[in-house]
Design a protein around this motif. Structure first.
Motif, PDB file in Angstrom:
ATOM      1  N   ILE A   2       0.628  -0.946  -0.255  1.00 13.14           N
ATOM      2  CA  ILE A   2      -0.306   0.405  -0.187  1.00 13.14           C
ATOM      3  C   ILE A   2       0.787   0.753   0.010  1.00 13.14           C
ATOM      4  CG2 ILE A   2      -2.024   1.745   1.159  1.00 13.14           C
ATOM      5  CD1 ILE A   2      -2.504  -1.472   2.690  1.00 13.14           C
ATOM      6  N   PHE A   3       2.214   1.361   0.390  1.00 17.08           N
ATOM      7  CA  PHE A   3       2.729   2.161   1.057  1.00 17.08           C
ATOM      8  C   PHE A   3       3.520   2.693  -0.317  1.00 17.08           C
ATOM      9  CE2 PHE A   3       7.020   3.657   1.357  1.00 17.08           C
ATOM     10  CZ  PHE A   3       6.863   5.246   1.913  1.00 17.08           C
ATOM     11  N   PHE A   4       3.836   1.302  -0.991  1.00 20.25           N
ATOM     12  CA  PHE A   4       4.872   1.658  -2.699  1.00 20.25           C
ATOM     13  C   PHE A   4       3.312   2.062  -3.625  1.00 20.25           C
ATOM     14  CE2 PHE A   4       7.981  -0.312  -0.932  1.00 20.25           C
ATOM     15  CZ  PHE A   4       8.839   0.526  -0.374  1.00 20.25           C
ATOM     16  N   ASP A   5       2.927   1.528  -3.297  1.00 18.73           N
ATOM     17  CA  ASP A   5       1.459   1.866  -4.771  1.00 18.73           C
ATOM     18  C   ASP A   5       1.125   3.479  -4.119  1.00 18.73           C
ATOM     19  OD1 ASP A   5       0.269   1.278  -6.571  1.00 18.73           O
ATOM     20  OD2 ASP A   5      -2.236   1.485  -4.982  1.00 18.73           O
ATOM     21  N   THR A   6       0.725   3.917  -3.558  1.00 17.61           N
ATOM     22  CA  THR A   6       0.164   5.519  -2.792  1.00 17.61           C
ATOM     23  C   THR A   6       1.867   6.573  -2.939  1.00 17.61           C
ATOM     24  OG1 THR A   6      -0.724   4.412  -1.177  1.00 17.61           O
ATOM     25  CG2 THR A   6      -0.372   6.515  -1.280  1.00 17.61           C
ATOM     26  N   LEU A   7       3.128   5.417  -2.537  1.00 15.20           N
ATOM     27  CA  LEU A   7       4.166   6.609  -3.138  1.00 15.20           C
ATOM     28  C   LEU A   7       3.895   6.859  -5.157  1.00 15.20           C
ATOM     29  CD1 LEU A   7       6.758   7.996  -2.415  1.00 15.20           C
ATOM     30  CD2 LEU A   7       7.524   5.664  -2.536  1.00 15.20           C
ATOM     31  N   ARG A   8       3.965   5.501  -5.951  1.00  8.90           N
ATOM     32  CA  ARG A   8       3.944   5.500  -7.088  1.00  8.90           C
ATOM     33  C   ARG A   8       2.658   6.343  -7.503  1.00  8.90           C
ATOM     34  NH1 ARG A   8       0.558   2.887 -10.634  1.00  8.90           N
ATOM     35  NH2 ARG A   8      -0.707   2.864  -9.018  1.00  8.90           N
ATOM     36  N   GLN A   9       1.127   6.891  -6.775  1.00 10.07           N
ATOM     37  CA  GLN A   9       0.452   7.221  -7.315  1.00 10.07           C
ATOM     38  C   GLN A   9       0.836   9.087  -7.042  1.00 10.07           C
ATOM     39  OE1 GLN A   9      -2.800   5.652  -5.606  1.00 10.07           O
ATOM     40  NE2 GLN A   9      -3.708   4.209  -7.240  1.00 10.07           N
ATOM     41  N   GLY A  10       1.545   9.216  -6.129  1.00 14.61           N
ATOM     42  CA  GLY A  10       1.844  10.137  -6.158  1.00 14.61           C
ATOM     43  C   GLY A  10       2.758  10.956  -6.885  1.00 14.61           C
ATOM     44  N   LEU A  11       4.286  10.031  -6.931  1.00  7.97           N
ATOM     45  CA  LEU A  11       4.695  10.930  -8.039  1.00  7.97           C
ATOM     46  C   LEU A  11       4.010  10.740 -10.079  1.00  7.97           C
ATOM     47  CD1 LEU A  11       7.836   8.574  -6.897  1.00  7.97           C
ATOM     48  CD2 LEU A  11       7.508  10.544  -6.195  1.00  7.97           C
ATOM     49  N   TRP A  12       3.098   9.890  -9.907  1.00  6.08           N
ATOM     50  CA  TRP A  12       2.548  10.004 -10.605  1.00  6.08           C
ATOM     51  C   TRP A  12       1.473  11.116 -11.187  1.00  6.08           C
ATOM     52  CZ3 TRP A  12       3.317   9.388 -15.972  1.00  6.08           C
ATOM     53  CH2 TRP A  12       2.492   9.111 -16.204  1.00  6.08           C
ATOM     54  N   VAL A  13       1.265  11.539  -9.745  1.00  9.64           N
ATOM     55  CA  VAL A  13       0.221  13.265  -9.839  1.00  9.64           C
ATOM     56  C   VAL A  13       1.008  13.925  -9.587  1.00  9.64           C
ATOM     57  CG1 VAL A  13      -1.269  14.373  -8.343  1.00  9.64           C
ATOM     58  CG2 VAL A  13      -1.790  11.887  -9.399  1.00  9.64           C
ATOM     59  N   ALA A  14       2.174  14.013  -9.026  1.00 14.15           N
ATOM     60  CA  ALA A  14       3.462  15.656  -9.275  1.00 14.15           C
ATOM     61  C   ALA A  14       3.775  15.201 -11.398  1.00 14.15           C
ATOM     62  CB  ALA A  14       4.737  14.810  -8.666  1.00 14.15           C
TER      63      ALA A  14
ATOM     64  N   THR B   1      -6.748  17.369  -9.609  1.00 18.64           N
ATOM     65  CA  THR B   1      -6.309  15.822  -9.908  1.00 18.64           C
ATOM     66  C   THR B   1      -5.444  15.887  -7.922  1.00 18.64           C
ATOM     67  OG1 THR B   1      -5.282  16.915 -12.568  1.00 18.64           O
ATOM     68  CG2 THR B   1      -3.873  15.287 -11.294  1.00 18.64           C
ATOM     69  N   MET B   2      -4.539  17.145  -7.969  1.00 15.56           N
ATOM     70  CA  MET B   2      -4.865  16.595  -6.434  1.00 15.56           C
ATOM     71  C   MET B   2      -5.588  16.541  -5.260  1.00 15.56           C
ATOM     72  SD  MET B   2      -1.524  19.374  -6.125  1.00 15.56           S
ATOM     73  CE  MET B   2      -2.042  20.988  -5.885  1.00 15.56           C
ATOM     74  N   VAL B   3      -6.490  17.279  -5.651  1.00 17.68           N
ATOM     75  CA  VAL B   3      -8.122  17.265  -4.295  1.00 17.68           C
ATOM     76  C   VAL B   3      -8.111  15.237  -4.418  1.00 17.68           C
ATOM     77  CG1 VAL B   3     -10.511  17.449  -4.090  1.00 17.68           C
ATOM     78  CG2 VAL B   3      -8.773  19.569  -4.360  1.00 17.68           C
ATOM     79  N   SER B   4      -8.644  15.319  -6.482  1.00 19.22           N
ATOM     80  CA  SER B   4      -9.319  13.720  -6.644  1.00 19.22           C
ATOM     81  C   SER B   4      -7.984  12.694  -5.697  1.00 19.22           C
ATOM     82  CB  SER B   4      -9.056  13.568  -7.379  1.00 19.22           C
ATOM     83  OG  SER B   4      -7.817  13.490  -8.974  1.00 19.22           O
ATOM     84  N   PHE B   5      -6.948  13.097  -5.983  1.00 16.61           N
ATOM     85  CA  PHE B   5      -5.751  12.080  -5.369  1.00 16.61           C
ATOM     86  C   PHE B   5      -5.552  11.874  -3.962  1.00 16.61           C
ATOM     87  CE2 PHE B   5      -1.270  11.873  -3.896  1.00 16.61           C
ATOM     88  CZ  PHE B   5      -0.979   9.866  -3.987  1.00 16.61           C
ATOM     89  N   PHE B   6      -5.975  13.604  -3.309  1.00 13.91           N
ATOM     90  CA  PHE B   6      -6.206  13.063  -1.525  1.00 13.91           C
ATOM     91  C   PHE B   6      -7.514  12.390  -1.248  1.00 13.91           C
ATOM     92  CE2 PHE B   6      -2.550  15.834  -1.345  1.00 13.91           C
ATOM     93  CZ  PHE B   6      -2.202  15.620  -0.738  1.00 13.91           C
ATOM     94  N   HIS B   7      -8.332  12.773  -2.099  1.00  9.83           N
ATOM     95  CA  HIS B   7      -9.808  11.924  -1.153  1.00  9.83           C
ATOM     96  C   HIS B   7      -9.667  10.637  -1.663  1.00  9.83           C
ATOM     97  CE1 HIS B   7     -11.895  15.777   0.178  1.00  9.83           C
ATOM     98  NE2 HIS B   7     -11.729  16.174  -0.827  1.00  9.83           N
ATOM     99  N   GLY B   8      -9.176  10.345  -2.639  1.00 11.29           N
ATOM    100  CA  GLY B   8      -9.368   8.485  -3.571  1.00 11.29           C
ATOM    101  C   GLY B   8      -8.046   7.882  -2.652  1.00 11.29           C
ATOM    102  N   ARG B   9      -7.178   8.781  -2.125  1.00 14.31           N
ATOM    103  CA  ARG B   9      -6.404   7.658  -2.063  1.00 14.31           C
ATOM    104  C   ARG B   9      -5.763   7.711  -0.152  1.00 14.31           C
ATOM    105  NH1 ARG B   9      -4.441   2.526  -2.787  1.00 14.31           N
ATOM    106  NH2 ARG B   9      -2.686   1.927  -2.202  1.00 14.31           N
ATOM    107  N   ILE B  10      -5.731   8.908  -0.122  1.00 15.65           N
ATOM    108  CA  ILE B  10      -4.802   9.780   1.339  1.00 15.65           C
ATOM    109  C   ILE B  10      -5.691   9.976   2.382  1.00 15.65           C
ATOM    110  CG2 ILE B  10      -3.784  10.734   1.953  1.00 15.65           C
ATOM    111  CD1 ILE B  10      -2.324  10.314   0.547  1.00 15.65           C
ATOM    112  N   ILE B  11      -6.853  10.834   2.067  1.00 17.19           N
ATOM    113  CA  ILE B  11      -7.748  10.515   3.500  1.00 17.19           C
ATOM    114  C   ILE B  11      -8.333   9.622   3.569  1.00 17.19           C
ATOM    115  CG2 ILE B  11      -9.516  11.139   3.511  1.00 17.19           C
ATOM    116  CD1 ILE B  11      -9.453  13.937   2.260  1.00 17.19           C
ATOM    117  N   PRO B  12      -8.476   8.327   2.358  1.00 18.01           N
ATOM    118  CA  PRO B  12      -8.880   6.863   3.517  1.00 18.01           C
ATOM    119  C   PRO B  12      -7.640   6.043   3.584  1.00 18.01           C
ATOM    120  CG  PRO B  12      -9.581   6.749   0.730  1.00 18.01           C
ATOM    121  CD  PRO B  12      -8.606   8.155   1.402  1.00 18.01           C
ATOM    122  N   LEU B  13      -6.756   6.579   3.847  1.00 20.96           N
ATOM    123  CA  LEU B  13      -5.501   6.082   4.358  1.00 20.96           C
ATOM    124  C   LEU B  13      -4.902   6.191   5.425  1.00 20.96           C
ATOM    125  CD1 LEU B  13      -1.952   4.641   2.154  1.00 20.96           C
ATOM    126  CD2 LEU B  13      -3.616   3.881   2.920  1.00 20.96           C
TER     127      LEU B  13
END
Length: 89
Positions: free
Chosen positions: A6-18, A73-85
């Motif tokens: 989960i950590f590496f997948d979230t990191l990968r998605q965060g880098l892609w958003v960046a 893009t950043m809000v959808s990443f945070f709502h879809g990935r970071i906040i559930p974590l």
């Protein structure tokens, strides 16, 4: 508990958003820099402000135009990935 997958997948998605968020600004900076450098090479004008001011203006315009896309893009990443974590989902 946050495991490695989960950590590496979230990191990968965060880098892609960046990458997605930075593409418009970096592309305009590259195009403006190359075109201004070409004009300077053709006219033999070596003024430092000639490269800085137009490039800065182009970056500001593109940032203003793509601000909605970047925010969405950043809000959808945070709502879809970071906040559930954070809440344990």
């Amino acid at each position: 508990m946050l495991n490695e997958i989960i950590f590496f997948d979230t990191l990968r998605q965060g880098l892609w958003v960046a990458v997605l968020v930075s593409i418009p600004i970096l592309t305009v900076a590259l195009v403006a820099g190359v075109s201004i450098g070409l004009v300077q090479a053709l006219t033999s004008i070596q003024e430092m402000t000639l490269t800085f001011v137009p490039k800065l203006a182009a970056i500001v315009v593109v940032f203003w135009m793509s601000m909605g896309f970047m925010t969405q893009t950043m809000v959808s990443f945070f709502h879809g990935r970071i906040i559930p974590l954070i809440i344990g989902g």
